[in-house]
Scaffold this motif. Structure first.
Motif, PDB file in Angstrom:
ATOM      1  N   LEU A  70       0.786  -1.226   0.000  1.00  0.00           N
ATOM      2  CA  LEU A  70       0.000   0.000   0.000  1.00  0.00           C
ATOM      3  C   LEU A  70       0.824   1.285   0.000  1.00  0.00           C
ATOM      4  N   SER A  71       2.058   1.229   0.497  1.00  0.00           N
ATOM      5  CA  SER A  71       2.856   2.454   0.508  1.00  0.00           C
ATOM      6  C   SER A  71       3.156   2.876  -0.931  1.00  0.00           C
ATOM      7  N   LYS A  72       3.337   4.168  -1.129  1.00  0.00           N
ATOM      8  CA  LYS A  72       3.516   4.686  -2.488  1.00  0.00           C
ATOM      9  C   LYS A  72       4.690   4.014  -3.199  1.00  0.00           C
ATOM     10  N   ASP A  73       5.773   3.724  -2.462  1.00  0.00           N
ATOM     11  CA  ASP A  73       6.944   3.148  -3.117  1.00  0.00           C
ATOM     12  C   ASP A  73       6.741   1.675  -3.494  1.00  0.00           C
ATOM     13  N   LYS A  74       5.723   1.036  -2.914  1.00  0.00           N
ATOM     14  CA  LYS A  74       5.461  -0.366  -3.249  1.00  0.00           C
ATOM     15  C   LYS A  74       4.256  -0.547  -4.171  1.00  0.00           C
ATOM     16  N   LEU A  75       3.311   0.387  -4.114  1.00  0.00           N
ATOM     17  CA  LEU A  75       2.077   0.226  -4.880  1.00  0.00           C
ATOM     18  C   LEU A  75       2.344   0.150  -6.382  1.00  0.00           C
ATOM     19  N   PHE A  76       3.123   1.084  -6.883  1.00  0.00           N
ATOM     20  CA  PHE A  76       3.398   1.108  -8.330  1.00  0.00           C
ATOM     21  C   PHE A  76       4.105  -0.158  -8.807  1.00  0.00           C
ATOM     22  N   PRO A  77       5.229  -0.559  -8.180  1.00  0.00           N
ATOM     23  CA  PRO A  77       5.900  -1.775  -8.634  1.00  0.00           C
ATOM     24  C   PRO A  77       5.006  -3.010  -8.539  1.00  0.00           C
ATOM     25  N   SER A  78       4.177  -3.077  -7.485  1.00  0.00           N
ATOM     26  CA  SER A  78       3.313  -4.253  -7.331  1.00  0.00           C
ATOM     27  C   SER A  78       2.241  -4.287  -8.421  1.00  0.00           C
ATOM     28  N   LEU A  79       1.720  -3.120  -8.777  1.00  0.00           N
ATOM     29  CA  LEU A  79       0.709  -3.077  -9.831  1.00  0.00           C
ATOM     30  C   LEU A  79       1.334  -3.426 -11.184  1.00  0.00           C
ATOM     31  N   ARG A  80       2.540  -2.934 -11.417  1.00  0.00           N
ATOM     32  CA  ARG A  80       3.222  -3.289 -12.671  1.00  0.00           C
ATOM     33  C   ARG A  80       3.480  -4.801 -12.740  1.00  0.00           C
ATOM     34  N   GLU A  81       3.807  -5.399 -11.592  1.00  0.00           N
ATOM     35  CA  GLU A  81       4.002  -6.849 -11.562  1.00  0.00           C
ATOM     36  C   GLU A  81       2.688  -7.571 -11.855  1.00  0.00           C
ATOM     37  N   SER A  82       1.594  -7.068 -11.317  1.00  0.00           N
ATOM     38  CA  SER A  82       0.276  -7.643 -11.614  1.00  0.00           C
ATOM     39  C   SER A  82      -0.027  -7.568 -13.108  1.00  0.00           C
ATOM     40  N   LEU A  83       0.261  -6.418 -13.710  1.00  0.00           N
ATOM     41  CA  LEU A  83       0.019  -6.261 -15.152  1.00  0.00           C
ATOM     42  C   LEU A  83       0.849  -7.259 -15.944  1.00  0.00           C
ATOM     43  N   SER A  84       2.088  -7.454 -15.533  1.00  0.00           N
ATOM     44  CA  SER A  84       2.951  -8.408 -16.218  1.00  0.00           C
ATOM     45  C   SER A  84       2.375  -9.826 -16.128  1.00  0.00           C
ATOM     46  N   LYS A  85       1.937 -10.206 -14.945  1.00  0.00           N
ATOM     47  CA  LYS A  85       1.351 -11.537 -14.768  1.00  0.00           C
ATOM     48  C   LYS A  85       0.071 -11.695 -15.582  1.00  0.00           C
ATOM     49  N   LEU A  86      -0.721 -10.630 -15.636  1.00  0.00           N
ATOM     50  CA  LEU A  86      -1.986 -10.673 -16.365  1.00  0.00           C
ATOM     51  C   LEU A  86      -1.804 -10.479 -17.875  1.00  0.00           C
ATOM     52  N   ARG A  87      -0.588 -10.204 -18.279  1.00  0.00           N
ATOM     53  CA  ARG A  87      -0.237 -10.043 -19.694  1.00  0.00           C
ATOM     54  C   ARG A  87      -1.015  -8.899 -20.349  1.00  0.00           C
ATOM     55  N   THR A  88      -1.052  -7.787 -19.662  1.00  0.00           N
ATOM     56  CA  THR A  88      -1.756  -6.627 -20.197  1.00  0.00           C
ATOM     57  C   THR A  88      -1.006  -5.367 -19.776  1.00  0.00           C
ATOM     58  N   ASN A  89      -1.188  -4.286 -20.520  1.00  0.00           N
ATOM     59  CA  ASN A  89      -0.506  -3.041 -20.163  1.00  0.00           C
ATOM     60  C   ASN A  89      -1.333  -2.173 -19.223  1.00  0.00           C
TER      61      ASN A  89
END
Length: 267
Positions: A70-89
């Motif tokens: 939830l912290s700002k420094d973790k939210l972005f990287p975690s969401l980008r990792e989710s996008l990578s797993k979901l194979r979408t931009n």
């Protein structure tokens, strides 16, 4: 953004089970898929979508940020990792899965970060999940009610969550019901069964139609293709005023999800 009324949930489904469920769901006509970082199945959901051949623009994909991110420094990287797993931009909807335990990360910090993720195109819409009225107010203060597409909460015939529903409606925040069938308990309820017989429908169709007629979105899951197809028919079932009034009497504030250390003080 209008939240689609009917989708496919993937909670507790892992590995080949979730691949099969999503594949079958897409084949019988589902176009809304709900997952989350903590479900540990985003990669499998992404694989099933990729293998389906269904165009990305036809789909509405939701994921949820776990409390560790939830912290700002973790939210972005975690969401980008989710996008990578979901194979979408980008995903269509990103929710804060649970409020930060002990307010370790302020609502203002994670909602502002989530709004920034939207502005940068990582998600089309943002929202919250498992927020009580006080926390929802803080989210509104942080980003504005118009930015909060939905609050995804436990809501079923035995927990109709009316205070939260009234607050949400007054503030223009849509509700998404999870556990709509009350872990299957509602399917054997004599009143639900009676209404189902009257409409020549299944008890699941009745409960899902009830929630949708109240204006909520639903995201039931199933591992059985025939149940996935049957549940989808709830979108065309109309209950009458008497049916709705009778189901309203089942409310008994029976909460089935209340994890220690995560759950807020419920309304």
């Amino acid at each position: 953004m209008n939240i689609p009324a009917f989708g496919l949930g993937t909670f507790r489904l892992k590995g080949q089970t979730v691949i099969d469920s999503v594949r079958n769901g897409l084949e019988v006509g589902y176009r809304v898929i709900d997952t989350a970082q903590i479900y540990g199945n985003e990669a499998e959901v992404g694989q099933a979508i990729a293998d389906s051949g269904v165009a990305r623009d036809e789909l509405f994909i939701t994921t949820k940020i776990w409390v560790d991110n939830l912290s700002k420094d973790k939210l972005f990287p975690s969401l980008r990792e989710s996008l990578s797993k979901l194979r979408t931009n980008r995903v269509d909807l990103t929710l804060i899965h649970w409020p930060s335990p002990g307010n370790a990360v302020s609502v203002a910090e994670f909602m502002t970060a989530l709004a920034q993720a939207k502005s940068e195109g990582l998600t089309r819409a943002i929202g919250i999940s498992n927020f009580n009225i006080d926390l929802a107010r803080r989210a509104i203060d942080a980003v504005g009610a118009q930015e909060i597409a939905t609050n995804q909460v436990e809501l079923h015939p035995y927990l109709q969550n009316r205070k939260l529903a009234e607050f949400s409606q007054a503030n223009g925040i849509h509700l998404t019901s999870y556990m709509t069938l009350a872990y299957g308990k509602a399917l054997g309820d004599p009143l639900i069964v009676e209404i189902a017989r009257k409409h020549e429908a299944t008890p699941a169709q009745v409960v899902l139609a009830w929630a949708m007629q109240l204006g909520y979105a639903v995201i039931p899951s199933s591992t059985k293709r025939e149940n996935l197809a049957s549940n989808l028919l709830a979108t065309s079932l109309r209950l009458d005023a008497d049916d709705m009034a009778r189901i309203a009497t089942l409310d008994r504030d029976e909460r089935l999800t209340d994890p220690d250390g995560l759950a807020p003080i419920w309304d």
